[in-house]
Scaffold this active site. Sequence first.
Site, PDB file in Angstrom:
ATOM      1  N   SER A 126       0.803  -1.175  -0.062  1.00 60.67           N
ATOM      2  CA  SER A 126      -0.013   0.012   0.050  1.00 60.67           C
ATOM      3  C   SER A 126       0.876   1.216  -0.149  1.00 60.67           C
ATOM      4  O   SER A 126       0.228   2.379  -0.473  1.00 60.67           O
ATOM      5  CB  SER A 126      -0.862  -0.015   1.060  1.00 60.67           C
ATOM      6  N   HIS A 147      -0.422  -2.240  -7.390  1.00 65.06           N
ATOM      7  CA  HIS A 147      -1.213  -2.033  -6.538  1.00 65.06           C
ATOM      8  C   HIS A 147      -2.694  -1.909  -6.581  1.00 65.06           C
ATOM      9  O   HIS A 147      -3.271  -0.960  -7.512  1.00 65.06           O
ATOM     10  CB  HIS A 147      -0.982  -0.430  -5.879  1.00 65.06           C
ATOM     11  N   GLU A 159      -2.898   0.461  -9.832  1.00 59.70           N
ATOM     12  CA  GLU A 159      -1.911   1.600  -9.921  1.00 59.70           C
ATOM     13  C   GLU A 159      -0.397   0.812  -9.865  1.00 59.70           C
ATOM     14  O   GLU A 159      -0.136  -0.196  -9.349  1.00 59.70           O
ATOM     15  CB  GLU A 159      -1.874   2.232  -8.424  1.00 59.70           C
ATOM     16  N   ASN A 198      -2.628   6.096  -2.422  1.00 63.91           N
ATOM     17  CA  ASN A 198      -2.715   6.194  -0.807  1.00 63.91           C
ATOM     18  C   ASN A 198      -2.124   7.522  -0.054  1.00 63.91           C
ATOM     19  O   ASN A 198      -2.612   7.872   0.811  1.00 63.91           O
ATOM     20  CB  ASN A 198      -1.947   5.122  -0.296  1.00 63.91           C
TER      21      ASN A 198
HETATM   22  N1  LIG Z   1      -6.732  -4.185   2.360  1.00 68.42           N
HETATM   23  C1  LIG Z   1      -6.696  -3.349   1.448  1.00 68.42           C
HETATM   24  O1  LIG Z   1      -7.756  -2.555   0.999  1.00 68.42           O
HETATM   25  C2  LIG Z   1      -5.429  -3.274   0.530  1.00 68.42           C
HETATM   26  C3  LIG Z   1      -5.433  -2.519  -0.654  1.00 68.42           C
HETATM   27  C4  LIG Z   1      -4.557  -2.402  -1.585  1.00 68.42           C
HETATM   28  C5  LIG Z   1      -3.360  -2.887  -0.817  1.00 68.42           C
HETATM   29  N2  LIG Z   1      -3.312  -3.760   0.217  1.00 68.42           N
HETATM   30  C6  LIG Z   1      -1.928  -4.268   0.493  1.00 68.42           C
HETATM   31  O2  LIG Z   1      -2.086  -5.666   0.132  1.00 68.42           O
HETATM   32  C7  LIG Z   1      -1.245  -6.590   1.110  1.00 68.42           C
HETATM   33  C8  LIG Z   1      -2.213  -7.444   1.849  1.00 68.42           C
HETATM   34  O3  LIG Z   1      -3.091  -6.661   2.285  1.00 68.42           O
HETATM   35  P1  LIG Z   1      -4.617  -7.337   2.766  1.00 68.42           P
HETATM   36  O4  LIG Z   1      -5.471  -6.618   3.129  1.00 68.42           O
HETATM   37  O5  LIG Z   1      -4.730  -8.656   1.929  1.00 68.42           O
HETATM   38  O6  LIG Z   1      -4.007  -8.270   4.101  1.00 68.42           O
HETATM   39  P2  LIG Z   1      -4.679  -9.490   4.941  1.00 68.42           P
HETATM   40  O7  LIG Z   1      -3.942  -9.336   6.421  1.00 68.42           O
HETATM   41  O8  LIG Z   1      -5.953  -9.726   4.794  1.00 68.42           O
HETATM   42  O9  LIG Z   1      -3.702 -10.704   4.405  1.00 68.42           O
HETATM   43  C9  LIG Z   1      -2.483 -11.070   4.413  1.00 68.42           C
HETATM   44  C10 LIG Z   1      -2.069 -12.378   4.310  1.00 68.42           C
HETATM   45  O10 LIG Z   1      -0.614 -12.576   4.209  1.00 68.42           O
HETATM   46  C11 LIG Z   1      -0.213 -13.869   4.831  1.00 68.42           C
HETATM   47  N3  LIG Z   1       1.107 -13.682   5.025  1.00 68.42           N
HETATM   48  C12 LIG Z   1       1.891 -13.058   5.798  1.00 68.42           C
HETATM   49  N4  LIG Z   1       3.308 -13.234   5.824  1.00 68.42           N
HETATM   50  C13 LIG Z   1       3.354 -14.431   4.731  1.00 68.42           C
HETATM   51  C14 LIG Z   1       4.432 -14.990   4.221  1.00 68.42           C
HETATM   52  N5  LIG Z   1       5.664 -14.787   4.409  1.00 68.42           N
HETATM   53  N6  LIG Z   1       3.938 -15.911   3.216  1.00 68.42           N
HETATM   54  C15 LIG Z   1       2.600 -16.278   2.621  1.00 68.42           C
HETATM   55  N7  LIG Z   1       1.716 -15.391   3.217  1.00 68.42           N
HETATM   56  C16 LIG Z   1       1.837 -14.539   4.297  1.00 68.42           C
HETATM   57  C17 LIG Z   1      -1.197 -13.609   6.208  1.00 68.42           C
HETATM   58  O11 LIG Z   1      -1.195 -15.019   6.674  1.00 68.42           O
HETATM   59  C18 LIG Z   1      -2.533 -13.215   5.738  1.00 68.42           C
HETATM   60  O12 LIG Z   1      -3.401 -14.282   5.296  1.00 68.42           O
HETATM   61  C19 LIG Z   1      -0.553  -5.520   1.977  1.00 68.42           C
HETATM   62  O13 LIG Z   1       0.772  -4.977   1.729  1.00 68.42           O
HETATM   63  C20 LIG Z   1      -1.469  -4.280   2.254  1.00 68.42           C
HETATM   64  O14 LIG Z   1      -1.002  -2.993   2.499  1.00 68.42           O
HETATM   65  C21 LIG Z   1      -4.280  -3.773   1.096  1.00 68.42           C
END
Ligand SMILES: NC(=O)c1ccc[n+]([C@@H]2O[C@H](COP(=O)([O-])OP(=O)(O)OC[C@H]3O[C@@H](n4cnc5c(N)ncnc54)[C@H](O)[C@@H]3O)[C@@H](O)[C@H]2O)c1
Length: 292
Positions: A126, A147, A159, A198
């Site tokens: 993010s 992104h 993005e 963001n």
């Molecule tokens: N939630 C949003 O709206 C959003 C939007 C855009 C980008 N993002 C970005 O996307 C990424 C994921 O966000 P999310 O909301 O899906 O988070 P989330 O917490 O729902 O999921 C993250 C997952 O990663 C897993 N994980 C952690 N370390 C790991 C590893 N070493 N190997 C494999 N799996 C692993 C966790 O078990 C978890 O299931 C982050 O970088 C976040 O900033 C999130």
Amino acid sequence: MTEDARMRPVERLLIVGAGLMGSGIAQVAALAGKAVILTDFDPALGAAQERIATSFGRLVRRGTLTSEQREAASARVETTTDTEGAACDADLVIEAIIENLQAKQSLFAMLDKVCAPDVVLATNTSQFQIGRIAQPCVHGARVIGMHWSNPPILMRLVEVILSADTSPATLEVAEDFIRSCDREFVVCRKDVPGFISNRLSTVLFMEGARLVDEEIATPAEIDSVARLMFGHRMGPLETLDLAGLDTALAASRALAAHYGGDRFTPPPVLSRLVDEGRLGRKSGSGFYTESK
Ligand SMILES: NC(=O)c1ccc[n+]([C@@H]2O[C@H](COP(=O)([O-])OP(=O)(O)OC[C@H]3O[C@@H](n4cnc5c(N)ncnc54)[C@H](O)[C@@H]3O)[C@@H](O)[C@H]2O)c1
């Protein structure tokens, strides 16, 4: 990857991290005909499969998808806990693990060793700078930011973020992949924390949370202003609940630390909710108690 490297067509996609975003991107790619391998730890993989099935079911009920399309797309998503094994045959990797720089760097160090040099490694971070995530990689030119926004199945724009080392060939692979998923893209040409989206959204989200913190209005009232006065599809607090308050807190703290000043600083209510385990929709409660 060098500028004149052979472009590898993306047929097998590895998504690391099967949370909200990883499972959502998996749906989009599977609908676009890609073979998807989704990796995570065990309990998260079960939850991801349920999330994908629920979302596909909703699309079928709405008439957006036929049952046949759902069956075909679902069959294209495989899950495993063996990320390293899956990385050996991937044509493209999208990382969507937790927003933690060390975790992302150690994953990219492993991917860079295991994946062939013409495989593009994308991160869905993010706000971290792409160059920092790519720091441990020998082949840093194949690392790029991709992104997606939440929920990927509904959002039309992705993005793309270039680091100082990202090669034109890497950008081309990312653009082709996004187009093949029936999505549009915008390119952020400087590797700045928070990119375009963001930096814009965090200011609005944190100000919305501050209004709650200062007891100036309820979340529903603040969200009404954004929806009915600004024409936004969702207000800042319902969007925060959808995104996950833990993820939003980590992102806003990192932006505040990098840029200084107050514009990105999270108000106390956000850390309080996270400390109470109220993470938004994924935990059933956040700014709103009932999932909306
Ligand atoms: N939630 C949003 O709206 C959003 C939007 C855009 C980008 N993002 C970005 O996307 C990424 C994921 O966000 P999310 O909301 O899906 O988070 P989330 O917490 O729902 O999921 C993250 C997952 O990663 C897993 N994980 C952690 N370390 C790991 C590893 N070493 N190997 C494999 N799996 C692993 C966790 O078990 C978890 O299931 C982050 O970088 C976040 O900033 C999130």
